[in-house]
Scaffold this motif. Structure first.
Motif, short mmCIF file in Angstrom:
data_model
loop_
_atom_site.label_atom_id
_atom_site.label_comp_id
_atom_site.label_asym_id
_atom_site.label_seq_id
_atom_site.Cartn_x
_atom_site.Cartn_y
_atom_site.Cartn_z
N GLU A 47 11.32 -2.82 -1.15
CA GLU A 47 11.01 -3.35 -2.48
C GLU A 47 9.60 -2.96 -2.90
O GLU A 47 9.34 -2.64 -4.06
CB GLU A 47 11.20 -4.87 -2.53
CG GLU A 47 11.13 -5.39 -3.93
CD GLU A 47 11.70 -6.77 -4.10
OE1 GLU A 47 12.10 -7.08 -5.24
OE2 GLU A 47 11.77 -7.53 -3.12
N GLY A 48 8.67 -2.93 -1.94
CA GLY A 48 7.32 -2.47 -2.23
C GLY A 48 7.31 -1.01 -2.67
O GLY A 48 6.57 -0.63 -3.59
N LEU A 49 8.12 -0.19 -2.03
CA LEU A 49 8.23 1.22 -2.43
C LEU A 49 8.80 1.34 -3.84
O LEU A 49 8.34 2.19 -4.63
CB LEU A 49 9.09 1.99 -1.43
CG LEU A 49 8.53 2.12 -0.01
CD1 LEU A 49 9.59 2.71 0.93
CD2 LEU A 49 7.27 2.95 -0.02
N ARG A 51 8.49 -0.86 -6.22
CA ARG A 51 7.43 -1.28 -7.14
C ARG A 51 6.37 -0.18 -7.29
O ARG A 51 5.84 0.03 -8.39
CB ARG A 51 6.79 -2.58 -6.67
CG ARG A 51 7.64 -3.80 -6.97
CD ARG A 51 6.86 -5.10 -6.82
NE ARG A 51 6.32 -5.26 -5.48
CZ ARG A 51 6.91 -5.94 -4.50
NH1 ARG A 51 8.06 -6.53 -4.72
NH2 ARG A 51 6.34 -6.05 -3.32
N GLN A 52 6.06 0.52 -6.20
CA GLN A 52 5.11 1.63 -6.29
C GLN A 52 5.62 2.71 -7.24
O GLN A 52 4.88 3.23 -8.07
CB GLN A 52 4.86 2.24 -4.92
CG GLN A 52 4.01 1.40 -4.00
CD GLN A 52 3.85 2.02 -2.63
OE1 GLN A 52 4.02 3.23 -2.46
NE2 GLN A 52 3.53 1.21 -1.64
N LEU A 53 6.90 3.03 -7.11
CA LEU A 53 7.48 4.03 -8.01
C LEU A 53 7.49 3.52 -9.44
O LEU A 53 7.17 4.26 -10.37
CB LEU A 53 8.89 4.40 -7.56
CG LEU A 53 9.61 5.43 -8.43
CD1 LEU A 53 8.82 6.74 -8.51
CD2 LEU A 53 11.02 5.68 -7.91
N ALA A 55 5.45 1.70 -10.85
CA ALA A 55 4.10 1.72 -11.42
C ALA A 55 3.77 3.05 -12.07
O ALA A 55 2.90 3.12 -12.95
CB ALA A 55 3.08 1.40 -10.33
N VAL A 56 4.48 4.11 -11.68
CA VAL A 56 4.18 5.43 -12.24
C VAL A 56 5.36 6.06 -12.99
O VAL A 56 5.18 7.03 -13.71
CB VAL A 56 3.69 6.42 -11.15
CG1 VAL A 56 2.36 5.95 -10.57
CG2 VAL A 56 4.72 6.61 -10.06
N SER A 96 11.05 7.18 1.42
CA SER A 96 9.69 7.13 0.90
C SER A 96 9.73 7.02 -0.62
O SER A 96 10.80 7.14 -1.24
CB SER A 96 8.94 8.40 1.30
OG SER A 96 9.50 9.51 0.64
N VAL A 97 8.56 6.86 -1.21
CA VAL A 97 8.47 6.86 -2.67
C VAL A 97 8.95 8.19 -3.22
O VAL A 97 9.66 8.24 -4.23
CB VAL A 97 7.03 6.55 -3.14
CG1 VAL A 97 6.90 6.72 -4.65
CG2 VAL A 97 6.62 5.14 -2.74
N GLN A 101 11.86 8.78 -5.87
CA GLN A 101 11.60 9.52 -7.11
C GLN A 101 12.64 10.62 -7.30
O GLN A 101 13.16 10.81 -8.39
CB GLN A 101 10.20 10.10 -7.09
CG GLN A 101 9.80 10.76 -8.39
CD GLN A 101 8.37 11.23 -8.37
OE1 GLN A 101 7.84 11.60 -7.31
NE2 GLN A 101 7.74 11.21 -9.52
#
Length: 105
Positions: A47-49, A51-53, A55-56, A96-97, A101
């Motif tokens: 879930e953190g990954l 959210r990181q994605l 963000a961009v 990974s992010v 992506q």
């Protein structure tokens, strides 16, 4: 691992929407789902990954807790989570992010 078997992904998404009809509406059915459960540290990382994605990249996803499923479906996914499902693909952890992506964007 990414699964591009459209039939298998569709069957899993159909099984989920049969048990959780709110995920069958037109908007949610076209979005990405993160399958996990409470207390799963890998699910928290995934879930953190996501959210990181987010963000961009303009992505929308729904967290789906497998504990809301019947026992058969929950057990089918229990050793695989976290899992990301798009309408056409499945991505099993670890990822990974960059993997996200490539899958989502």
């Amino acid at each position: 691992m990414t699964t591009n078997d459209y039939t298998a992904v569709k069957q899993l998404r159909d099984a989920i929407t049969n048990q959780l009809p709110r995920f069958g509406d037109a908007e949610k059915s076209q979005q990405c789902w993160l399958l996990g459960t409470t207390g799963c540290h890998l699910c928290d990382i995934a879930e953190g990954l996501m959210r990181q994605l987010a963000a961009v990249e303009p992505i929308h996803y729904h967290y789906v807790d497998i504990s809301d499923f019947d026992e058969a479906l929950m057990m089918q996914l229990a050793t695989a989570i976290p899992v990301v499902l798009t309408p056409t693909q499945r991505l099993d952890y670890p990822f990974s992010v960059l993997d996200l992506q490539q899958l989502i964007v």
